[in-house]
Design a protein around this motif. Structure first.
Motif, PDB file in Angstrom:
ATOM      1  N   ARG A 247       2.035  -3.059  -0.117  1.00 46.23           N
ATOM      2  CA  ARG A 247       2.299  -3.222  -1.545  1.00 46.23           C
ATOM      3  C   ARG A 247       2.206  -4.687  -1.988  1.00 46.23           C
ATOM      4  O   ARG A 247       2.155  -4.975  -3.178  1.00 46.23           O
ATOM      5  CB  ARG A 247       3.674  -2.645  -1.898  1.00 46.23           C
ATOM      6  CG  ARG A 247       4.855  -3.437  -1.393  1.00 46.23           C
ATOM      7  CD  ARG A 247       6.175  -2.685  -1.535  1.00 46.23           C
ATOM      8  NE  ARG A 247       6.487  -2.387  -2.912  1.00 46.23           N
ATOM      9  CZ  ARG A 247       7.131  -3.205  -3.745  1.00 46.23           C
ATOM     10  NH1 ARG A 247       7.503  -4.402  -3.319  1.00 46.23           N
ATOM     11  NH2 ARG A 247       7.393  -2.849  -4.979  1.00 46.23           N
ATOM     12  N   LEU A 250      -3.675  -6.999  -2.510  1.00 42.94           N
ATOM     13  CA  LEU A 250      -4.710  -6.252  -3.206  1.00 42.94           C
ATOM     14  C   LEU A 250      -5.982  -6.279  -2.359  1.00 42.94           C
ATOM     15  O   LEU A 250      -6.437  -7.358  -1.970  1.00 42.94           O
ATOM     16  CB  LEU A 250      -5.006  -6.874  -4.576  1.00 42.94           C
ATOM     17  CG  LEU A 250      -3.864  -6.884  -5.591  1.00 42.94           C
ATOM     18  CD1 LEU A 250      -4.265  -7.688  -6.823  1.00 42.94           C
ATOM     19  CD2 LEU A 250      -3.478  -5.462  -5.979  1.00 42.94           C
ATOM     20  N   ILE A 252      -9.695  -6.433  -2.144  1.00 41.93           N
ATOM     21  CA  ILE A 252     -10.773  -6.835  -3.056  1.00 41.93           C
ATOM     22  C   ILE A 252     -12.096  -6.826  -2.280  1.00 41.93           C
ATOM     23  O   ILE A 252     -12.190  -7.406  -1.198  1.00 41.93           O
ATOM     24  CB  ILE A 252     -10.521  -8.251  -3.611  1.00 41.93           C
ATOM     25  CG1 ILE A 252      -9.158  -8.329  -4.306  1.00 41.93           C
ATOM     26  CG2 ILE A 252     -11.647  -8.663  -4.552  1.00 41.93           C
ATOM     27  CD1 ILE A 252      -9.038  -7.507  -5.556  1.00 41.93           C
ATOM     28  N   THR A 303     -12.702  -4.552  -7.638  1.00 42.75           N
ATOM     29  CA  THR A 303     -11.388  -4.090  -7.187  1.00 42.75           C
ATOM     30  C   THR A 303     -11.390  -2.604  -6.881  1.00 42.75           C
ATOM     31  O   THR A 303     -10.355  -2.033  -6.569  1.00 42.75           O
ATOM     32  CB  THR A 303     -10.320  -4.385  -8.249  1.00 42.75           C
ATOM     33  OG1 THR A 303     -10.712  -3.762  -9.486  1.00 42.75           O
ATOM     34  CG2 THR A 303     -10.168  -5.875  -8.459  1.00 42.75           C
ATOM     35  N   ARG A 343      -0.877 -11.897  -5.042  1.00 41.08           N
ATOM     36  CA  ARG A 343      -0.845 -12.295  -6.457  1.00 41.08           C
ATOM     37  C   ARG A 343      -0.874 -13.805  -6.607  1.00 41.08           C
ATOM     38  O   ARG A 343      -1.463 -14.345  -7.539  1.00 41.08           O
ATOM     39  CB  ARG A 343       0.404 -11.727  -7.141  1.00 41.08           C
ATOM     40  CG  ARG A 343       0.340 -10.234  -7.404  1.00 41.08           C
ATOM     41  CD  ARG A 343       1.570  -9.747  -8.109  1.00 41.08           C
ATOM     42  NE  ARG A 343       1.706 -10.345  -9.436  1.00 41.08           N
ATOM     43  CZ  ARG A 343       2.741 -10.116 -10.238  1.00 41.08           C
ATOM     44  NH1 ARG A 343       3.738  -9.336  -9.845  1.00 41.08           N
ATOM     45  NH2 ARG A 343       2.797 -10.675 -11.425  1.00 41.08           N
ATOM     46  N   ALA A 399       2.198  -6.733  -5.421  1.00 45.24           N
ATOM     47  CA  ALA A 399       0.918  -7.140  -6.005  1.00 45.24           C
ATOM     48  C   ALA A 399       0.550  -6.370  -7.258  1.00 45.24           C
ATOM     49  O   ALA A 399      -0.459  -6.681  -7.899  1.00 45.24           O
ATOM     50  CB  ALA A 399      -0.185  -6.997  -4.964  1.00 45.24           C
ATOM     51  N   GLY A 404      -2.196  -4.036 -10.820  1.00 52.00           N
ATOM     52  CA  GLY A 404      -2.582  -5.334 -10.280  1.00 52.00           C
ATOM     53  C   GLY A 404      -4.073  -5.432 -10.033  1.00 52.00           C
ATOM     54  O   GLY A 404      -4.691  -6.470 -10.293  1.00 52.00           O
ATOM     55  N   LEU A 405      -4.670  -4.338  -9.547  1.00 51.23           N
ATOM     56  CA  LEU A 405      -6.117  -4.322  -9.356  1.00 51.23           C
ATOM     57  C   LEU A 405      -6.851  -4.468 -10.679  1.00 51.23           C
ATOM     58  O   LEU A 405      -7.849  -5.188 -10.777  1.00 51.23           O
ATOM     59  CB  LEU A 405      -6.536  -3.026  -8.657  1.00 51.23           C
ATOM     60  CG  LEU A 405      -6.159  -2.911  -7.177  1.00 51.23           C
ATOM     61  CD1 LEU A 405      -6.398  -1.492  -6.681  1.00 51.23           C
ATOM     62  CD2 LEU A 405      -6.952  -3.902  -6.335  1.00 51.23           C
TER      63      LEU A 405
END
Length: 426
Positions: A247, A250, A252, A303, A343, A399, A404-405
């Motif tokens: 959690r 992210l 990417i 993402t 983040r 994140a 968040g994405l």
């Protein structure tokens, strides 16, 4: 071997396959994840005499560690000023110095182990796509004063001698930075871990853990590892095994393509072996590979899962906008890989609970920072230093999940727009 089809997997210098974990094994430290961070940690622990086991779900270097652009240069995914705002000016200074140390570690490891397949090539140049030579000279002077880092300023004439593009104005060359074949580098490290008595288990995804204070256990489908210490180094491929870690990052995707073999055509545009990156906040990077016969070009992020073929068209458009003379250069191969971003855009390095460590989220700037991350985690486990505390301000913050994405993708598009406007204004 369990690798995606990339330039690196096609040009491996050795293809040893390592068996999956079977039965129960006791060790001092078990590392989950056979990428750059996990293997560097394991290498340093094995050098100190620890018995180490590495569990890799696929093959060593399967993820972003074995699919990246191959650049080894100082710095993090975010700048020193932002790091200072999140911590302090002195912490930011020490962290940047550690990133330089990470560059030196990779270079020294290649030399010490004789990893010929890593193919290190000296020099990384950052080029500017608008006219601000004074700003570049000022930056070079500042990093020399603060960190002793020698960056050579290149004016427009010198830049365009090597890069035949009207898009570029000025450059800064770091002669101590370099670029490598990352997958061969990783496999060289793996050989050394095994020489020192470590155990590498491929095709061995961890399915559950028992992280009791004094006797920890990590289980796979066919066995278990009993250890005093556990290190999570799973990067962009972190799954549900460690919900707190998952959690906090992210995943990417980034994209890379490699051209056909066309040395004369490539030389009409690029006559340097330096790795090249532009100064845009949503920029591209590229370098010559295969002895200058091919061009590797990377960039773009998404993402969510995207068509590699579609993203390659965007990369090709960027390449030909920069170098119109390469419009006939064919793309032979393309691939993508997942990076882990936090983040705050800094690595997440520390002790989650007694004897349970994490070393992840290197945000696309991993060849030097995974090296220093693995090194400081090993130092902490061995009781040699507490340098990992420098990363304490950059914790396992949530994140943002799906939201968040979405924010990350919107931010990337915003940066692309800002880059376009800045260059248009110039």
């Amino acid at each position: 071997m369990n690798y995606p089809d990339t330039y690196y997997s096609r040009t491996l210098t050795e293809r040893k396959e390592r068996p999956a974990l079977s039965g129960s094994v006791d060790c001092d430290t078990v590392v989950i994840g056979g990428g750059l961070a996990g293997l560097t940690t394991a290498l340093q622990l094995a050098r100190a005499g620890q018995k180490v086991v590495v569990l890799e779900a696929k093959s060593v270097g399967f993820g972003a560690s074995g699919r990246n652009g191959g650049f080894v240069s100082a710095g993090y995914a975010t700048g020193v000023e932002q790091i200072a705002r999140m911590s302090s000016a002195e912490t930011a200074r020490q962290l940047y110095l550690m990133s330089i140390e990470g560059v030196d570690f990779v270079r020294d490891t290649i030399a010490r182990l004789g990893i010929s397949g890593a193919d290190p090539v000296d020099g990384v140049t950052s080029v500017m796509r608008y006219d601000d030579g004074a700003g570049m000279r000022s930056h070079a002077s500042e990093v020399r004063r603060m960190y002793g880092q020698q960056l050579e300023y290149l004016d427009m004439v010198r830049v365009r001698q090597n890069l035949k593009s009207a898009r570029y104005f000025h450059g800064l060359r770091d002669r101590k930075a370099f670029h490598i074949h990352p997958l061969n580098y990783l496999r060289g490290i793996t050989d050394e871990i095994e020489r020192l008595g470590g155990v590498i288990c491929e095709n061995s995804p961890a399915v559950s853990t028992d992280l009791a204070p004094y006797r920890k256990q990590v289980r796979t489908s066919n066995g278990a590892v009993i250890a005093r210490t556990v290190v999570f180094a799973t990067g962009g491929y972190t799954g549900r095994l460690n919900p707190r870690l998952k959690r906090a990052m992210l995943p990417i995707a980034t994209y890379v393509m490699v051209s056909e073999e066309a040395p004369q055509l490539i030389a009409s545009a690029i006559t340097t072996r330096d790795g090249i990156g532009d100064n845009r906040r949503a920029g591209d990077y590229y370098r010559l590979v295969d002895g200058g016969r091919r061009l590797l070009w990377g960039g773009r992020i998404t993402t969510r899962s995207a068509s590699t073929a579609g993203l390659v068209q965007e990369l090709r458009r960027e390449m030909t906008n920069t170098y119109p003379q390469l419009r006939d250069l064919k793309t032979e191969l393309a691939w993508s890989g997942l990076m882990a971003y936090a983040r705050h855009l800094m690595p997440q390095i520390g002790e989650m609970q007694p004897g349970v460590w994490h070393c992840t989220a290197f945000g696309g700037h991993g060849l030097n920072t995974t090296a220093i991350g693995g090194k400081v985690v090993a130092e902490a486990i061995l009781g040699q230093s507490n340098r990992h505390h420098l990363f304490t301000p950059f914790g396992l913050d949530w994140a943002g999940g799906v939201a968040g994405l979405a924010v990350a993708q919107l931010t990337y598009w915003k940066l692309q727009a800002q880059d376009w406007w800045r260059e248009r204004a110039a």
